[in-house]
Write a protein that holds these residues in place. Sequence first.
Motif, mmCIF file in Angstrom:
data_model
loop_
_atom_site.group_PDB
_atom_site.id
_atom_site.type_symbol
_atom_site.label_atom_id
_atom_site.label_comp_id
_atom_site.label_asym_id
_atom_site.label_seq_id
_atom_site.Cartn_x
_atom_site.Cartn_y
_atom_site.Cartn_z
ATOM 1 N N HIS A 158 -10.058 -8.197 7.707
ATOM 2 C CA HIS A 158 -9.688 -7.150 6.746
ATOM 3 C C HIS A 158 -10.879 -6.247 6.414
ATOM 4 C CE1 HIS A 158 -5.911 -9.343 6.463
ATOM 5 N NE2 HIS A 158 -6.651 -10.433 6.401
ATOM 6 N N GLY A 159 -10.998 -5.749 5.194
ATOM 7 C CA GLY A 159 -12.101 -4.860 4.822
ATOM 8 C C GLY A 159 -11.618 -3.471 4.461
ATOM 9 N N GLY A 160 -12.440 -2.755 3.686
ATOM 10 C CA GLY A 160 -12.084 -1.402 3.283
ATOM 11 C C GLY A 160 -10.830 -1.379 2.433
ATOM 12 N N GLU A 161 -9.909 -0.455 2.782
ATOM 13 C CA GLU A 161 -8.688 -0.338 1.980
ATOM 14 C C GLU A 161 -7.691 -1.459 2.234
ATOM 15 O OE1 GLU A 161 -8.225 2.884 5.226
ATOM 16 O OE2 GLU A 161 -9.793 1.666 4.361
ATOM 17 N N ASP A 162 -8.022 -2.372 3.155
ATOM 18 C CA ASP A 162 -7.193 -3.550 3.397
ATOM 19 C C ASP A 162 -7.868 -4.767 2.764
ATOM 20 O OD1 ASP A 162 -5.549 -5.550 4.306
ATOM 21 O OD2 ASP A 162 -6.337 -5.524 6.357
ATOM 22 N N PRO A 163 -7.434 -5.176 1.561
ATOM 23 C CA PRO A 163 -8.101 -6.292 0.880
ATOM 24 C C PRO A 163 -7.748 -7.654 1.454
ATOM 25 C CG PRO A 163 -6.229 -5.564 -0.408
ATOM 26 C CD PRO A 163 -6.335 -4.610 0.766
ATOM 27 N N GLY A 164 -6.707 -7.697 2.320
ATOM 28 C CA GLY A 164 -6.223 -8.990 2.779
ATOM 29 C C GLY A 164 -5.403 -9.661 1.699
ATOM 30 N N ALA A 165 -5.328 -10.981 1.751
ATOM 31 C CA ALA A 165 -4.562 -11.724 0.750
ATOM 32 C C ALA A 165 -5.279 -11.688 -0.598
ATOM 33 C CB ALA A 165 -4.373 -13.169 1.206
ATOM 34 N N ALA B 171 0.850 -1.192 0.000
ATOM 35 C CA ALA B 171 0.000 0.000 0.000
ATOM 36 C C ALA B 171 0.881 1.235 0.000
ATOM 37 C CB ALA B 171 -0.914 0.002 1.222
ATOM 38 N N GLY B 172 0.544 2.230 -0.828
ATOM 39 C CA GLY B 172 1.359 3.439 -0.951
ATOM 40 C C GLY B 172 1.121 4.423 0.176
ATOM 41 N N ASP B 173 1.775 5.589 0.086
ATOM 42 C CA ASP B 173 1.547 6.660 1.058
ATOM 43 C C ASP B 173 0.095 7.106 0.983
ATOM 44 O OD1 ASP B 173 4.231 6.844 1.997
ATOM 45 O OD2 ASP B 173 4.771 7.905 0.160
ATOM 46 N N ARG B 174 -0.504 7.340 2.160
ATOM 47 C CA ARG B 174 -1.921 7.707 2.194
ATOM 48 C C ARG B 174 -2.189 8.734 3.287
ATOM 49 N NH1 ARG B 174 -3.827 2.075 3.709
ATOM 50 N NH2 ARG B 174 -1.624 1.987 4.275
ATOM 51 N N LEU B 175 -3.131 9.596 3.009
ATOM 52 C CA LEU B 175 -3.684 10.492 4.019
ATOM 53 C C LEU B 175 -5.107 10.014 4.296
ATOM 54 C CD1 LEU B 175 -3.673 13.038 5.789
ATOM 55 C CD2 LEU B 175 -4.372 14.344 3.776
ATOM 56 N N VAL B 176 -5.373 9.671 5.557
ATOM 57 C CA VAL B 176 -6.663 9.109 5.943
ATOM 58 C C VAL B 176 -7.450 10.153 6.727
ATOM 59 C CG1 VAL B 176 -7.846 7.281 7.217
ATOM 60 C CG2 VAL B 176 -5.707 6.782 6.024
ATOM 61 N N VAL B 177 -8.694 10.368 6.337
ATOM 62 C CA VAL B 177 -9.594 11.279 7.051
ATOM 63 C C VAL B 177 -10.837 10.498 7.454
ATOM 64 C CG1 VAL B 177 -10.975 13.381 6.925
ATOM 65 C CG2 VAL B 177 -8.754 13.282 5.766
ATOM 66 N N ASP B 178 -11.061 10.405 8.767
ATOM 67 C CA ASP B 178 -12.250 9.744 9.296
ATOM 68 C C ASP B 178 -13.240 10.791 9.777
ATOM 69 O OD1 ASP B 178 -11.536 7.113 8.848
ATOM 70 O OD2 ASP B 178 -10.509 6.905 10.772
#
Length: 447
Positions: free
Chosen positions: A165-172, A124-131
């Motif tokens: 997992h879920g969201g931006e984390d697809p898992g394997a 996963a690349g560099d990310r800015l996360v806003v919740d």
Amino acid sequence: MAPVRLKARVALMLLGAVLLVSQAHAATDVEGVRLWRAPDHTRLVFDLSAPVTHDLFTLDGPERVVIDVSNAQFKADIAKLNLSETPIKSIRYAPRNGSDLRVVLDLSVRVKPDSFFLQRQAGAGDRLVVDLKDVVPSNEGPPPVTVPDVETSKRDIIVAIDAGHGGEDPGALGPNGLREKDVVLSIAKAIVDKLNAEPGYTAKLIRTGDYYVPLRERRNIARRMQADLFMSIHADAFTKPSARGASVFALSRSGATSEMARFLAQRENESDLIGGVGSVSLEDKDEVLAGVLVDLSMTATLGASLQVGDYVLKSMGQMAHLHKRHVEQAGFAVLKSPDVPSILVETGFISNPTEAKNLGSRNYRVKLASQLVSGVKQYFYQYPPAGSYIAWQKQNGGGETQYTIGSGDTLSEIAKRFNISVSRLQQHNGLDNHVIKVGQVLRIPTS
């Protein structure tokens, strides 16, 4: 010739300096924007070409969230973002102070925003996360917790099912775009549907859709549900595509029971770095939990986890190849609940072509869910929680569970497993001898 060479060197040095300055001031690109809606918050993820610094603040009249990003430019296409069912009405952006970027989120309601930067990690690349966390009115707090009277209650057994997992984390990732997060959510939903169809059971999902839940929050949700069991569903990958087989894991208070267990635990514990959790520590140095881990209550919880894991593993093994025929242990962060028996089920290796094909089949996933439910029911039939409907039913001589004969099973081992005599098992099923067949279904009487 010497002066010419000297001038050439000076020119090259000056050119290098100019290039370095130019690179240092090159703007970071916002390459993409992704969005997920969870039950209690909305998450925006800005995919970046390089690290950034940023500031976030809110404005009212109307409600807005403003994100100022230093030395950045907006290159993403946001036209196809689905903002429905989120508090965001629109997203605007414009240059600010020459080289900086301002992004404005126009909102329909007030939210509680949070933001953090995530460095490149595990693909996963560099990310800015806003919740954008939902603001719950003060008069809508959680309902009071009621404790049923153990002597008279017939409460449901509550099982919390966690799709990994879920969201931006697809898992394997498997072949043909197969993603672990989708496979395990499908299996988890099937488990919940099947358990909820059983008298005396209530099953609930930890995550109900495609969004990420931090590992510690997953187990906290199960505790708030007052779950009798937490079961996390996964379908991981290994470095070798030949790796195969389903597994069940419980928490280890010391080392992992195998190199594979250690590898999978490390991989799963890194999910918070991929899924996006601010200020995360893989060490999980929770002081309260550290104290609980040496407490007798945790010892009892671990014992129950190993017991239920054994029932689930053997039931799953009746249709799936098993990686190991015993419950393994490792330091999975998601299993560290002090008072809820917790297991992690690896339904197979999505990196194995044969198992990926199985996991990609809806029919296979539903059958696998049935086996997992069967294992859960067998465990709670033997060890029903006090005050539950299953305990009441068993005490009054009602109800029974079923067991499907698997490869290697013997009548004596099954009788021992359910704490009954071989003769009673034979009599209850009309058996004249010890001969049983793979696939045969036995009815298990009350002990």
